[in-house]
Scaffold this motif. Structure first.
Motif, PDB file in Angstrom:
ATOM      1  N   LYS A   1     -42.969 -26.407   7.113  1.00 12.82           N
ATOM      2  CA  LYS A   1     -44.313 -26.043   7.554  1.00 12.82           C
ATOM      3  C   LYS A   1     -44.353 -24.534   7.702  1.00 12.82           C
ATOM      4  O   LYS A   1     -43.335 -23.901   7.998  1.00 12.82           O
ATOM      5  CB  LYS A   1     -44.636 -26.698   8.906  1.00 12.82           C
ATOM      6  CG  LYS A   1     -44.569 -28.204   8.887  1.00 12.82           C
ATOM      7  CD  LYS A   1     -45.696 -28.772   8.095  1.00 12.82           C
ATOM      8  CE  LYS A   1     -45.659 -30.289   8.160  1.00 12.82           C
ATOM      9  NZ  LYS A   1     -46.498 -30.894   7.175  1.00 12.82           N
ATOM     10  N   PRO A   2     -45.506 -23.921   7.524  1.00 19.75           N
ATOM     11  CA  PRO A   2     -45.598 -22.472   7.705  1.00 19.75           C
ATOM     12  C   PRO A   2     -45.282 -22.073   9.148  1.00 19.75           C
ATOM     13  O   PRO A   2     -45.556 -22.823  10.084  1.00 19.75           O
ATOM     14  CB  PRO A   2     -47.054 -22.144   7.377  1.00 19.75           C
ATOM     15  CG  PRO A   2     -47.592 -23.329   6.666  1.00 19.75           C
ATOM     16  CD  PRO A   2     -46.771 -24.500   7.095  1.00 19.75           C
ATOM     17  N   THR A   3     -44.691 -20.914   9.305  1.00 23.55           N
ATOM     18  CA  THR A   3     -44.358 -20.387  10.620  1.00 23.55           C
ATOM     19  C   THR A   3     -45.473 -19.455  11.088  1.00 23.55           C
ATOM     20  O   THR A   3     -45.875 -18.542  10.366  1.00 23.55           O
ATOM     21  CB  THR A   3     -43.025 -19.616  10.566  1.00 23.55           C
ATOM     22  OG1 THR A   3     -42.004 -20.525  10.158  1.00 23.55           O
ATOM     23  CG2 THR A   3     -42.674 -19.015  11.910  1.00 23.55           C
TER      24      THR A   3
ATOM     25  N   GLY B   1     -45.380 -17.680   6.747  1.00 29.29           N
ATOM     26  CA  GLY B   1     -45.277 -18.603   5.622  1.00 29.29           C
ATOM     27  C   GLY B   1     -44.160 -19.610   5.822  1.00 29.29           C
ATOM     28  O   GLY B   1     -43.642 -19.785   6.915  1.00 29.29           O
ATOM     29  N   LYS B   2     -43.779 -20.258   4.735  1.00 27.52           N
ATOM     30  CA  LYS B   2     -42.738 -21.291   4.794  1.00 27.52           C
ATOM     31  C   LYS B   2     -41.370 -20.622   4.638  1.00 27.52           C
ATOM     32  O   LYS B   2     -40.941 -20.321   3.534  1.00 27.52           O
ATOM     33  CB  LYS B   2     -42.951 -22.332   3.705  1.00 27.52           C
ATOM     34  CG  LYS B   2     -44.227 -23.138   3.895  1.00 27.52           C
ATOM     35  CD  LYS B   2     -44.370 -24.201   2.830  1.00 27.52           C
ATOM     36  CE  LYS B   2     -45.611 -25.022   3.089  1.00 27.52           C
ATOM     37  NZ  LYS B   2     -45.720 -26.174   2.200  1.00 27.52           N
ATOM     38  N   ILE B   3     -40.727 -20.387   5.772  1.00 31.13           N
ATOM     39  CA  ILE B   3     -39.418 -19.737   5.769  1.00 31.13           C
ATOM     40  C   ILE B   3     -38.382 -20.671   6.383  1.00 31.13           C
ATOM     41  O   ILE B   3     -38.730 -21.589   7.118  1.00 31.13           O
ATOM     42  CB  ILE B   3     -39.441 -18.398   6.543  1.00 31.13           C
ATOM     43  CG1 ILE B   3     -39.837 -18.631   8.003  1.00 31.13           C
ATOM     44  CG2 ILE B   3     -40.352 -17.400   5.872  1.00 31.13           C
ATOM     45  CD1 ILE B   3     -39.683 -17.425   8.889  1.00 31.13           C
TER      46      ILE B   3
ATOM     47  N   ALA C   1     -48.095 -14.755  10.968  1.00 32.60           N
ATOM     48  CA  ALA C   1     -48.011 -15.792   9.935  1.00 32.60           C
ATOM     49  C   ALA C   1     -46.935 -15.395   8.926  1.00 32.60           C
ATOM     50  O   ALA C   1     -47.106 -14.448   8.178  1.00 32.60           O
ATOM     51  CB  ALA C   1     -49.368 -15.967   9.250  1.00 32.60           C
TER      52      ALA C   1
END
Length: 174
Positions: A68-70, A139-141, A137
């Motif tokens: 999930k995006p952070t 993203g997916k990290i 934000a």
């Protein structure tokens, strides 16, 4: 078959929760006052098993990640709200329903509070999305991607550190 697996798993977890007494309000207060770390050790053991388990499953191709995006600010605010709810009620979302099943009347308020909080969040989601979700934000990290480590190796290292910490707590009598 999935329902049977769910039922058996639920019974097993209920038994473990009962044996460790982590459904008890006093155990959670003990954690929050740092006088009884049973709940912390239980939670860290679950994270330890999960850290190794998910890495083994993904390495074998039996599971996949769904990152999930952070959102840094949203995660921080959510953590504060979660922590305040836990501190005020003396239950976390995982143990509150178990406490209700055990007959605890105060656990009912924890469950109802969680449901009301979830409804409030759902109804105000557009506000949070416009104001909070844009701050930090990322993203997916993932940690393995950031550190350039093989995920299984990082999972083993992380689990080893958690195990060392849990054993330290046990040795200190906490």
């Amino acid at each position: 078959m999935e329902l049977v697996i769910g039922l058996v798993t639920g019974i097993l977890w209920g038994y473990i929760f009962q044996r460790t007494r982590i459904l008890r309000f006093e155990k959670h207060v003990g954690l929050l006052t740092l006088t009884d770390l049973t709940v912390l050790k239980f939670l860290l053991t679950g994270v330890l098993i999960g850290a190794i388990g998910i890495q083994i499953l993904t390495t074998l191709g039996l599971a996949t990640y769904h990152l999930k995006p952070t959102f840094v600010l949203a995660n921080l605010l959510g953590g504060v709200i979660y922590g305040l709810g836990w501190a005020i009620l003396g239950y976390c979302p995982g143990t509150a329903p178990g406490a209700v099943g055990e007959g605890s009347l105060d656990g009912i308020f924890a469950v109802l509070g969680g449901l009301c909080g979830a409804m409030a969040f759902a109804h105000t989601y557009p506000f949070w999305q416009k104001t909070v979700y844009g701050v930090g934000a990322l993203g997916k990290i993932s940690l393995p991607a950031i550190l350039h480590f093989p995920p299984l190796l990082l999972g083993i290292i992380f689990a080893g550190l958690l195990l060392a910490f849990i054993l330290f707590l046990e040795k200190m009598g906490w």
